[in-house]
Design an enzyme around this catalytic site. Structure first.
Site, PDB file in Angstrom:
ATOM      1  N   GLU A 285       0.831  -1.217   0.000  1.00  0.00           N
ATOM      2  CA  GLU A 285       0.000   0.000   0.000  1.00  0.00           C
ATOM      3  C   GLU A 285       0.860   1.260   0.000  1.00  0.00           C
ATOM      4  O   GLU A 285       0.434   2.312  -0.445  1.00  0.00           O
ATOM      5  CB  GLU A 285      -0.932   0.020   1.217  1.00  0.00           C
ATOM      6  CG  GLU A 285      -2.331  -0.467   0.895  1.00  0.00           C
ATOM      7  CD  GLU A 285      -3.321  -0.282   2.024  1.00  0.00           C
ATOM      8  OE1 GLU A 285      -2.961   0.264   3.091  1.00  0.00           O
ATOM      9  OE2 GLU A 285      -4.475  -0.704   1.845  1.00  0.00           O
ATOM     10  N   HIS A 306       8.066 -26.914  -1.481  1.00  0.00           N
ATOM     11  CA  HIS A 306       7.453 -28.051  -2.168  1.00  0.00           C
ATOM     12  C   HIS A 306       6.285 -27.609  -3.048  1.00  0.00           C
ATOM     13  O   HIS A 306       5.503 -28.424  -3.517  1.00  0.00           O
ATOM     14  CB  HIS A 306       7.003 -29.088  -1.139  1.00  0.00           C
ATOM     15  CG  HIS A 306       8.163 -29.663  -0.383  1.00  0.00           C
ATOM     16  ND1 HIS A 306       8.718 -30.889  -0.654  1.00  0.00           N
ATOM     17  CD2 HIS A 306       8.911 -29.126   0.617  1.00  0.00           C
ATOM     18  CE1 HIS A 306       9.748 -31.099   0.162  1.00  0.00           C
ATOM     19  NE2 HIS A 306       9.887 -30.041   0.943  1.00  0.00           N
ATOM     20  N   LYS A 420     -13.952   0.246  -4.108  1.00  0.00           N
ATOM     21  CA  LYS A 420     -15.059   0.637  -3.221  1.00  0.00           C
ATOM     22  C   LYS A 420     -16.126   1.401  -4.009  1.00  0.00           C
ATOM     23  O   LYS A 420     -17.314   1.155  -3.868  1.00  0.00           O
ATOM     24  CB  LYS A 420     -14.536   1.531  -2.090  1.00  0.00           C
ATOM     25  CG  LYS A 420     -13.647   0.815  -1.098  1.00  0.00           C
ATOM     26  CD  LYS A 420     -13.298   1.754   0.037  1.00  0.00           C
ATOM     27  CE  LYS A 420     -12.198   1.181   0.897  1.00  0.00           C
ATOM     28  NZ  LYS A 420     -11.664   2.145   1.846  1.00  0.00           N
TER      29      LYS A 420
HETATM   30  O1  PA5 Z   1      -3.441   1.220   5.810  1.00  0.00           O
HETATM   31  C1  PA5 Z   1      -4.568   1.646   5.641  1.00  0.00           C
HETATM   32  O2  PA5 Z   1      -4.843   2.852   5.782  1.00  0.00           O
HETATM   33  C2  PA5 Z   1      -5.708   0.731   5.286  1.00  0.00           C
HETATM   34  O3  PA5 Z   1      -5.289  -0.568   5.092  1.00  0.00           O
HETATM   35  C3  PA5 Z   1      -6.759   0.731   6.389  1.00  0.00           C
HETATM   36  O4  PA5 Z   1      -6.161   0.325   7.591  1.00  0.00           O
HETATM   37  C4  PA5 Z   1      -7.928  -0.179   6.055  1.00  0.00           C
HETATM   38  O5  PA5 Z   1      -8.483   0.180   4.832  1.00  0.00           O
HETATM   39  C5  PA5 Z   1      -8.998  -0.090   7.139  1.00  0.00           C
HETATM   40  O6  PA5 Z   1      -9.422   1.237   7.294  1.00  0.00           O
HETATM   41  P1  PA5 Z   1     -10.221   1.698   8.573  1.00  0.00           P
HETATM   42  O7  PA5 Z   1      -9.380   1.530   9.768  1.00  0.00           O
HETATM   43  O8  PA5 Z   1     -10.548   3.139   8.291  1.00  0.00           O
HETATM   44  O9  PA5 Z   1     -11.470   0.849   8.654  1.00  0.00           O
END
Ligand code: PA5
Length: 433
Positions: A285, A306, A420
């Protein structure tokens, strides 16, 4: 913690490493001086020293309160609101945690997928067990945990009554905004705040990770201490030669520039499966944007030798490997002598399994290096809270440096919105066009 990249440098010239020092040092400075893109999300840099004794005591007190009334605690969250907890807990807990006689509640997870069958099975278990819920969402609006929480909240209220269920639900969310914050205030749930300047994937050392880890019975003080020690070490060394986070960031960056677009994070310790998952999210990310970035993959050896081993050895040359080593095992399981020796294993009788594993790791590394897969090794002496805390901070810092070296903002995730939006359009969510 040690880093060894001698097996990665066969494909890198000393000149390229030397000339990268300045870039790594400058990226590090950008992080520490908070002068780069996304600098309003650098709260994690000082988190290990910003967390005070009384913050930890509040978290421990809440965790103990949940632990006394629960056989199971369901942690509801996804991405950064889930993976850090699971990485630490699965690294520390019994390999067969559900069946062991660990004195603390078993953590189960929800809101990290959209499987109806998964939720059905979870509810079936919760019918039979005493339980509490920790619901974690920074935005407070993420669909997966929101759906899971609505269902589990109702189950909890039906099982324990409205009043008692309020004492069994704890929320971890933004200090002021979001639907979860509103709900928590309305219902009067105990609530911990996620600092504004800490993004999801850098949040394991906030109550996001610390509360559930404490519920599971592990020392959040040692975890934070490990991170603090690593922070001290890294901040004290702004020069490449003494800063392992810069070294890791630079070597992977140079390998990437040579066309190795995949980093395969591996370990011979299956308890690190979820640590690797956490790493994948952190780096994926943070770096995968603007059509750039190393693809973070994972494998557990020798299991995956394996299955994926053939590809790693002889498939498309596109990856380098980073191996997480745990130097010492906690327990010894002797290999018994067998008079017949039909299986031919008596020659191993005086070796520990951990030693055999270590030798398997050496052999694997040699094979992969000869197959032109560069190999970086990052090791800790043993699996405990302190060393996991060191690793967490090390990888967070390396990731930030690496992101800046790549020229991206390591603290946003604009691409996550695409699925989303489509999903909401297809579902006909009010207000989405
Ligand atoms: O690193 C990030 O920002 C994302 O992976 C969020 O943690 C994830 O989308 C969950 O978001 P939230 O805590 O707002 O529900």
């Amino acid at each position: 913690m040690k880093i060894d990249y001698t097996n990665a440098t066969f494909s890198l010239s000393n000149d390229s490493i030397r000339s990268g020092h300045a870039l790594a040092e400058s990226a590090f400075k950008t992080v520490v001086q908070k002068s780069g893109r996304g600098n309003d999300f650098l709260g994690w840099v000082d988190l290990p020293v910003d967390i005070k004794d009384n913050d930890l005591a509040d978290i421990e007190q809440c965790a103990d309160g949940l632990a006394v009334c629960s056989e199971v605690v369901v942690v509801i969250g996804i991405g950064g609101s889930y993976l850090g907890t699971r990485a630490v807990v699965e690294a520390l807990q019994h390999s067969f945690s559900g069946l062991s006689n660990h004195k603390r509640p078993l953590l189960l997870y929800a809101g990290n997928n959209m499987s109806e069958d998964y939720l059905h099975d979870l509810l079936e278990i919760l019918d039979q067990k005493s339980y509490s819920l920790i619901v974690i969402s920074k935005s407070g609006t993420t669909t997966e945990p929101a759906i899971a929480f609505r269902i589990l909240k109702q189950h909890c209220e039906q099982k324990y009554g409205k009043e008692d269920s309020r004492k069994r639900i704890v929320s971890v969310t933004d200090g002021a905004r979001g639907a979860l914050r509103t709900l928590a205030t309305q219902e009067g749930y105990a609530t911990f705040v996620i600092p504004d300047d800490v993004g999801g994937r850098y949040s394991v050392l906030t109550p996001v990770g610390l509360l559930p880890i404490a519920v599971a019975g592990y020392s959040i003080r040692d975890l934070v201490k490990g991170a603090r020690l690593m922070r001290e070490e890294l901040l004290a060394h702004p020069n490449y030669a003494d800063n392992p986070a810069m070294q890791y960031a630079l070597v992977r960056n140079l390998l990437y520039q040579q066309g190795l677009k995949v980093e395969l994070m591996t370990s011979f310790e299956p308890k690190l499966y979820y640590f690797i998952e956490w790493f994948k999210q952190l780096f994926g990310e943070s770096e995968g944007k603007e059509l750039k970035g190393i693809f973070p993959a994972g494998a557990i050896f020798s299991t995956d030798l394996h299955s994926l081993g053939q590809y790693i050895q002889e498939g498309t040359r596109q990856m380098f490997e980073t191996v997480l080593t745990v130097e010492k095992a906690h327990y010894h399981v002797p290999i018994p002598k067998d008079e017949q020796d039909t299986d031919g294993l008596n020659y191993l009788q005086h070796r520990s399994i951990h030693e055999i594993c270590h030798i398997a790791q050496q052999g694997t590394c040699q094979a992969h290096v000869s197959g032109k897969v560069p190999n970086i090794e990052i090791s800790i002496p043993e699996l405990n809270e302190l060393h996991l805390g060191e690793w967490i901070y090390f990888f967070e810092m390396s990731c930030a440096i690496s992101g800046y070296m790549l020229g991206v903002n390591p603290f946003d995730q604009p691409g996550v919105e695409a699925y989303k939006r489509n999903m909401f359009l297809l579902l006909g969510k009010p207000g989405v066009r």
